[in-house]
Design a protein around this motif. Structure first.
Motif, PDB file in Angstrom:
ATOM      1  N   GLU A 109     113.341  64.781   6.113  1.00 15.18           N
ATOM      2  CA  GLU A 109     113.969  65.636   5.104  1.00 15.18           C
ATOM      3  C   GLU A 109     115.299  65.038   4.695  1.00 15.18           C
ATOM      4  O   GLU A 109     116.006  64.469   5.527  1.00 15.18           O
ATOM      5  N   GLY A 110     115.624  65.164   3.413  1.00 16.11           N
ATOM      6  CA  GLY A 110     116.902  64.662   2.928  1.00 16.11           C
ATOM      7  C   GLY A 110     117.005  64.753   1.423  1.00 16.11           C
ATOM      8  O   GLY A 110     116.264  65.478   0.774  1.00 16.11           O
ATOM      9  N   ARG A 111     117.904  63.973   0.873  1.00 18.32           N
ATOM     10  CA  ARG A 111     118.133  63.913  -0.575  1.00 18.32           C
ATOM     11  C   ARG A 111     117.642  62.557  -1.077  1.00 18.32           C
ATOM     12  O   ARG A 111     117.790  61.545  -0.400  1.00 18.32           O
ATOM     13  N   LEU A 112     117.083  62.560  -2.285  1.00 22.20           N
ATOM     14  CA  LEU A 112     116.547  61.338  -2.855  1.00 22.20           C
ATOM     15  C   LEU A 112     117.683  60.454  -3.366  1.00 22.20           C
ATOM     16  O   LEU A 112     118.578  60.919  -4.068  1.00 22.20           O
ATOM     17  N   ALA A 113     117.640  59.186  -3.003  1.00 24.11           N
ATOM     18  CA  ALA A 113     118.652  58.212  -3.428  1.00 24.11           C
ATOM     19  C   ALA A 113     117.928  56.963  -3.934  1.00 24.11           C
ATOM     20  O   ALA A 113     116.776  56.718  -3.593  1.00 24.11           O
ATOM     21  N   TYR A 114     118.644  56.203  -4.758  1.00 20.60           N
ATOM     22  CA  TYR A 114     118.069  54.964  -5.289  1.00 20.60           C
ATOM     23  C   TYR A 114     119.033  53.803  -5.050  1.00 20.60           C
ATOM     24  O   TYR A 114     120.221  53.887  -5.346  1.00 20.60           O
ATOM     25  N   SER A 115     118.498  52.701  -4.521  1.00 26.26           N
ATOM     26  CA  SER A 115     119.253  51.463  -4.353  1.00 26.26           C
ATOM     27  C   SER A 115     118.243  50.353  -4.073  1.00 26.26           C
ATOM     28  O   SER A 115     117.923  50.080  -2.926  1.00 26.26           O
ATOM     29  N   GLY A 116     117.683  49.770  -5.135  1.00 23.99           N
ATOM     30  CA  GLY A 116     116.644  48.756  -4.956  1.00 23.99           C
ATOM     31  C   GLY A 116     115.318  49.341  -4.515  1.00 23.99           C
ATOM     32  O   GLY A 116     114.402  48.636  -4.113  1.00 23.99           O
ATOM     33  N   TYR A 118     113.490  53.685  -3.692  1.00 29.55           N
ATOM     34  CA  TYR A 118     113.787  55.103  -3.492  1.00 29.55           C
ATOM     35  C   TYR A 118     113.784  55.414  -2.009  1.00 29.55           C
ATOM     36  O   TYR A 118     112.875  55.019  -1.277  1.00 29.55           O
ATOM     37  N   TYR A 119     114.824  56.128  -1.592  1.00 32.27           N
ATOM     38  CA  TYR A 119     115.051  56.475  -0.192  1.00 32.27           C
ATOM     39  C   TYR A 119     115.262  57.972  -0.066  1.00 32.27           C
ATOM     40  O   TYR A 119     115.723  58.615  -1.009  1.00 32.27           O
ATOM     41  N   LEU A 120     115.008  58.501   1.119  1.00 32.52           N
ATOM     42  CA  LEU A 120     115.502  59.826   1.469  1.00 32.52           C
ATOM     43  C   LEU A 120     116.677  59.602   2.409  1.00 32.52           C
ATOM     44  O   LEU A 120     116.574  58.858   3.382  1.00 32.52           O
ATOM     45  N   ARG A 121     117.802  60.226   2.081  1.00 34.81           N
ATOM     46  CA  ARG A 121     119.002  60.129   2.911  1.00 34.81           C
ATOM     47  C   ARG A 121     119.142  61.457   3.654  1.00 34.81           C
ATOM     48  O   ARG A 121     119.275  62.508   3.030  1.00 34.81           O
ATOM     49  N   THR A 122     119.113  61.397   4.989  1.00 36.03           N
ATOM     50  CA  THR A 122     119.221  62.601   5.800  1.00 36.03           C
ATOM     51  C   THR A 122     120.656  63.111   5.804  1.00 36.03           C
ATOM     52  O   THR A 122     121.580  62.399   5.392  1.00 36.03           O
ATOM     53  N   GLU A 123     120.854  64.329   6.301  1.00 33.68           N
ATOM     54  CA  GLU A 123     122.214  64.880   6.381  1.00 33.68           C
ATOM     55  C   GLU A 123     123.097  64.028   7.268  1.00 33.68           C
ATOM     56  O   GLU A 123     124.304  63.964   7.073  1.00 33.68           O
ATOM     57  N   GLY A 124     122.502  63.351   8.245  1.00 36.12           N
ATOM     58  CA  GLY A 124     123.264  62.475   9.127  1.00 36.12           C
ATOM     59  C   GLY A 124     123.582  61.124   8.517  1.00 36.12           C
ATOM     60  O   GLY A 124     124.251  60.297   9.118  1.00 36.12           O
ATOM     61  N   GLY A 138     103.354  51.635 -12.507  1.00 38.67           N
ATOM     62  CA  GLY A 138     102.712  52.710 -13.262  1.00 38.67           C
ATOM     63  C   GLY A 138     103.524  53.984 -13.334  1.00 38.67           C
ATOM     64  O   GLY A 138     104.745  53.963 -13.499  1.00 38.67           O
ATOM     65  N   THR A 139     102.826  55.091 -13.193  1.00 34.77           N
ATOM     66  CA  THR A 139     103.476  56.395 -13.323  1.00 34.77           C
ATOM     67  C   THR A 139     104.449  56.679 -12.184  1.00 34.77           C
ATOM     68  O   THR A 139     105.357  57.474 -12.354  1.00 34.77           O
ATOM     69  N   THR A 140     104.268  56.023 -11.040  1.00 37.98           N
ATOM     70  CA  THR A 140     105.207  56.248  -9.938  1.00 37.98           C
ATOM     71  C   THR A 140     106.612  55.816 -10.329  1.00 37.98           C
ATOM     72  O   THR A 140     107.588  56.512 -10.037  1.00 37.98           O
ATOM     73  N   ALA A 141     106.751  54.699 -11.012  1.00 43.86           N
ATOM     74  CA  ALA A 141     108.062  54.234 -11.455  1.00 43.86           C
ATOM     75  C   ALA A 141     108.722  55.273 -12.366  1.00 43.86           C
ATOM     76  O   ALA A 141     109.906  55.581 -12.215  1.00 43.86           O
ATOM     77  N   GLU A 142     107.946  55.833 -13.275  1.00 43.13           N
ATOM     78  CA  GLU A 142     108.478  56.846 -14.192  1.00 43.13           C
ATOM     79  C   GLU A 142     108.793  58.140 -13.464  1.00 43.13           C
ATOM     80  O   GLU A 142     109.850  58.736 -13.649  1.00 43.13           O
ATOM     81  N   GLN A 143     107.863  58.592 -12.647  1.00 44.17           N
ATOM     82  CA  GLN A 143     108.022  59.881 -11.979  1.00 44.17           C
ATOM     83  C   GLN A 143     109.153  59.886 -10.963  1.00 44.17           C
ATOM     84  O   GLN A 143     109.879  60.869 -10.855  1.00 44.17           O
ATOM     85  N   MET A 144     109.310  58.815 -10.220  1.00 44.60           N
ATOM     86  CA  MET A 144     110.382  58.786  -9.221  1.00 44.60           C
ATOM     87  C   MET A 144     111.745  58.891  -9.903  1.00 44.60           C
ATOM     88  O   MET A 144     112.634  59.590  -9.408  1.00 44.60           O
ATOM     89  N   ALA A 145     111.908  58.239 -11.044  1.00 45.03           N
ATOM     90  CA  ALA A 145     113.172  58.347 -11.788  1.00 45.03           C
ATOM     91  C   ALA A 145     113.380  59.781 -12.270  1.00 45.03           C
ATOM     92  O   ALA A 145     114.489  60.324 -12.177  1.00 45.03           O
ATOM     93  N   GLU A 146     112.325  60.407 -12.763  1.00 39.08           N
ATOM     94  CA  GLU A 146     112.425  61.795 -13.233  1.00 39.08           C
ATOM     95  C   GLU A 146     112.712  62.747 -12.083  1.00 39.08           C
ATOM     96  O   GLU A 146     113.526  63.664 -12.212  1.00 39.08           O
ATOM     97  N   ILE A 147     112.039  62.544 -10.962  1.00 36.11           N
ATOM     98  CA  ILE A 147     112.257  63.406  -9.794  1.00 36.11           C
ATOM     99  C   ILE A 147     113.696  63.272  -9.314  1.00 36.11           C
ATOM    100  O   ILE A 147     114.359  64.259  -9.011  1.00 36.11           O
ATOM    101  N   ARG A 148     114.194  62.052  -9.272  1.00 37.58           N
ATOM    102  CA  ARG A 148     115.581  61.835  -8.832  1.00 37.58           C
ATOM    103  C   ARG A 148     116.560  62.545  -9.760  1.00 37.58           C
ATOM    104  O   ARG A 148     117.496  63.206  -9.311  1.00 37.58           O
ATOM    105  N   ALA A 149     116.351  62.424 -11.059  1.00 31.08           N
ATOM    106  CA  ALA A 149     117.247  63.064 -12.028  1.00 31.08           C
ATOM    107  C   ALA A 149     117.194  64.586 -11.920  1.00 31.08           C
ATOM    108  O   ALA A 149     118.219  65.259 -12.035  1.00 31.08           O
ATOM    109  N   ALA A 150     116.005  65.127 -11.682  1.00 35.65           N
ATOM    110  CA  ALA A 150     115.832  66.578 -11.650  1.00 35.65           C
ATOM    111  C   ALA A 150     116.185  67.199 -10.303  1.00 35.65           C
ATOM    112  O   ALA A 150     116.381  68.408 -10.222  1.00 35.65           O
TER     113      ALA A 150
END
Length: 180
Positions: A109-116, A118-124, A138-150
């Motif tokens: 569990e965590g927050r979505l982050a991008y740096s080269g 897509y990662y989940l960054r935990t509270e720690g 494909g659609t994963t590239a598009e969707q991950m960007a949309e999910i991160r923004a939203a």
């Protein structure tokens, strides 16, 4: 006579949960596009859970939970459904290359982050790689960007198999959920 009419009206108002789950499943497959195959094994796992139900209350609860899980991938959701608060599936990332069986389950569990990638960054502060830029397609590239923004402030959960290091095994599906 009035009691049988009332019973008929109540039964008519009750949605066919089995048909709705099938509709939501098919809708999620369409939304996931080339990643739809990931949902097949997930659906089979859910069906095994459903078969373990010993009564109608368990079956109804299992159907409602599955509908709630798949609702974020639907174009529309029927009004009046009292769905429980469960993690909602946002996306599935198909394996890069040939799939692999087995592995050690991993849930983070965590927050979505991008740096080269897509990662989940935990509270720690620990980061878990979901998918790197080389595997995005494909659609994963598009969707991950949309999910991160939203979902900048949303808590997310990823489920899949552990890879080497701090990440998910790219030879397995990775499921991304938003937490209630």
């Amino acid at each position: 006579m009035k009691a049988s009419l009332l019973l008929a009206l109540v039964l008519a108002a009750e949605p066919n949960l089995e048909q709705l789950v099938e509709r939501f499943y098919l809708g999620a497959r369409v939304a996931l596009a080339e990643n739809a195959s990931c949902l097949d094994s997930d659906q089979r796992t859910w069906q095994r859970t459903l078969k373990a139900c010993a009564d109608t209350a368990c079956s109804k609860r299992a159907h409602l939970e599955r509908l709630a899980t798949l609702q974020a991938l639907q174009e529309s959701v029927p009004a009046g459904l009292d769905l429980p608060e469960v993690p909602q599936l946002l996306w599935a990332i198909a394996p890069a290359g040939a799939g692999k069986s087995g592995g050690v389950p991993l849930q983070v569990e965590g927050r979505l982050a991008y740096s080269g990638g897509y990662y989940l960054r935990t509270e720690g502060g620990k980061t878990w790689l979901l998918v790197d830029d080389f595997s995005l397609r494909g659609t994963t590239a598009e969707q991950m960007a949309e999910i991160r923004a939203a979902s900048r402030d949303a808590r997310l959960m990823a489920r899949g198999m552990a890879g080497e290091g701090a990440g998910f095994d790219p030879r397995h599906c990775v499921f991304l959920y938003v937490l209630p």
